[in-house]
Design a protein around this motif. Sequence first.
Motif, mmCIF file in Angstrom:
data_model
loop_
_atom_site.group_PDB
_atom_site.id
_atom_site.type_symbol
_atom_site.label_atom_id
_atom_site.label_comp_id
_atom_site.label_asym_id
_atom_site.label_seq_id
_atom_site.Cartn_x
_atom_site.Cartn_y
_atom_site.Cartn_z
ATOM 1 N N ILE A 1 -4.533 16.067 5.889
ATOM 2 C CA ILE A 1 -4.658 16.251 3.878
ATOM 3 C C ILE A 1 -3.583 15.293 3.155
ATOM 4 O O ILE A 1 -4.505 14.724 1.991
ATOM 5 N N ASN A 2 -2.760 14.658 2.908
ATOM 6 C CA ASN A 2 -2.015 13.653 2.599
ATOM 7 C C ASN A 2 -2.866 13.089 2.435
ATOM 8 O O ASN A 2 -2.931 12.246 1.267
ATOM 9 N N THR A 3 -3.853 12.561 3.709
ATOM 10 C CA THR A 3 -3.892 11.186 3.203
ATOM 11 C C THR A 3 -5.376 11.006 2.768
ATOM 12 O O THR A 3 -5.907 10.729 1.527
ATOM 13 N N PHE A 4 -5.905 11.659 2.513
ATOM 14 C CA PHE A 4 -7.074 12.575 1.880
ATOM 15 C C PHE A 4 -6.688 12.538 0.114
ATOM 16 O O PHE A 4 -7.402 11.544 -0.238
ATOM 17 N N ILE A 5 -5.998 13.158 0.132
ATOM 18 C CA ILE A 5 -5.321 13.601 -1.493
ATOM 19 C C ILE A 5 -5.273 12.280 -2.209
ATOM 20 O O ILE A 5 -5.447 11.825 -3.120
ATOM 21 N N ALA A 6 -4.287 11.344 -1.514
ATOM 22 C CA ALA A 6 -3.699 10.117 -1.734
ATOM 23 C C ALA A 6 -4.096 9.503 -2.453
ATOM 24 O O ALA A 6 -4.524 8.533 -2.742
ATOM 25 N N HIS A 7 -5.534 8.870 -1.480
ATOM 26 C CA HIS A 7 -6.767 8.087 -1.169
ATOM 27 C C HIS A 7 -7.911 8.858 -2.661
ATOM 28 O O HIS A 7 -8.068 7.657 -3.407
ATOM 29 N N SER A 8 -7.901 10.059 -2.804
ATOM 30 C CA SER A 8 -8.765 10.026 -3.922
ATOM 31 C C SER A 8 -7.602 9.977 -5.011
ATOM 32 O O SER A 8 -8.678 9.112 -6.228
ATOM 33 N N ILE A 9 -6.171 10.757 -5.640
ATOM 34 C CA ILE A 9 -5.849 9.937 -6.504
ATOM 35 C C ILE A 9 -5.038 9.274 -7.175
ATOM 36 O O ILE A 9 -4.597 8.666 -8.091
ATOM 37 N N ARG A 10 -5.127 7.683 -6.012
ATOM 38 C CA ARG A 10 -4.335 7.248 -5.989
ATOM 39 C C ARG A 10 -4.742 6.405 -7.499
ATOM 40 O O ARG A 10 -3.679 6.152 -8.310
ATOM 41 N N LYS A 11 -5.759 5.570 -8.337
ATOM 42 C CA LYS A 11 -6.080 4.860 -9.067
ATOM 43 C C LYS A 11 -5.616 5.829 -10.401
ATOM 44 O O LYS A 11 -5.265 5.101 -11.288
ATOM 45 N N PRO A 12 -6.290 6.687 -11.021
ATOM 46 C CA PRO A 12 -5.517 7.929 -12.020
ATOM 47 C C PRO A 12 -4.200 8.097 -12.004
ATOM 48 O O PRO A 12 -3.765 7.867 -13.059
#
Length: 378
Positions: free
Chosen positions: A81-92
Amino acid sequence: MARILFLSSEHTGCGHKSITEALSEQLTLLSPDSHYIVIDGFELGNRLLRSSSRNYDSFAVKRPLLWGLFYQLSNPFKGFINTFIAHSIRKPLLKKVRAFRPDVIVSVHNLFVGSVISVLNQAHLDIPVVSLIADLDNVTNLWADKRAANVICPSEETRRQMLKAGMAPEQLVKTGFPVRSAFCTLQRPELCLANKHFISILLMSGSQGSAQVLKIARTLVHNKMIRLTIIAGHNTVLKKTLEQTLAPYIGNQVTIYGFTSEVKARMMEADLLIMRASPNVLMEAVNLCKPVIVTGALRGQEAKNPQFVVTHKLGLYCRDVQDLPEMIAELSAHSGEKLRQIAENQYHFRKPESARVITERIIQIAKAKNSSQDRPIA
């Protein structure tokens, strides 16, 4: 001057917003020269993440079994879950961080603790992250991350669970649940039914309302000793149904509101509150020393809250709404002696200074980071 970034959630109930409001109030009082912003963490993500936030009610309220299962899986699948969220929010997220340059990031949602720390570490940004648990019990391990500066625990129950999740004792700060200042002004509980010919009851079930509210209202309106105020929240369909079904009682015995910003006023008018075991509203009631009967809870994060209420003698738990008339009669007997005892228990349990204590800790972390920072964020 401290710079603080709050990561919250706009669409998963009103609890996260209430906490950030409580902290921002204190921040303005304690450190008026500080700057802060509040960001909806879900809005930083991709379409799937944004959609999951906006459809929260479909999972948590309308499909409780599915939501309960999803919540349980958050522990064994924490890393994924943390990896998925991190990938999703990284740039913004990095764009926001580099623009605002915070000294500390405070997350009041469990999805934005480990994921945010990972994003910062990968970008070589040394910004402390505070995990502020927004629940009373049955908390997910997503709140726990050994890389966090602190984990704020609003109860002994949450502190024990964070220890079990592997957090070091020195990382944990037990404070009490942060509540907005408007609900923290009471000096001493006052309750007297001796000169009243009725008992005033406030019935509510979260900002989105609940169909159970109608069932409860139908159970209570036949008792002429009850004056019932109902808050239907944003649920306009529920409000209309209530108005149609309870039409003969409206005006004399029943008052119905939709979403209202005057929750405190409605609480103060009531002798007793009947509600879902939502932590924010529950703790607001406790801070006002208003006895409660909880009639249920969302699966997952709220599952143990009814027992929390009973264990700490903050109110009663009603498993079957058909038992409500008898419970109310027992509470209001002898001029409300049992209601007074619950209010006294709440008075000794409550911690109205919690928001201030948490804010002081956040300011301390921010200023320590600010003073040690000898060059701007790259």
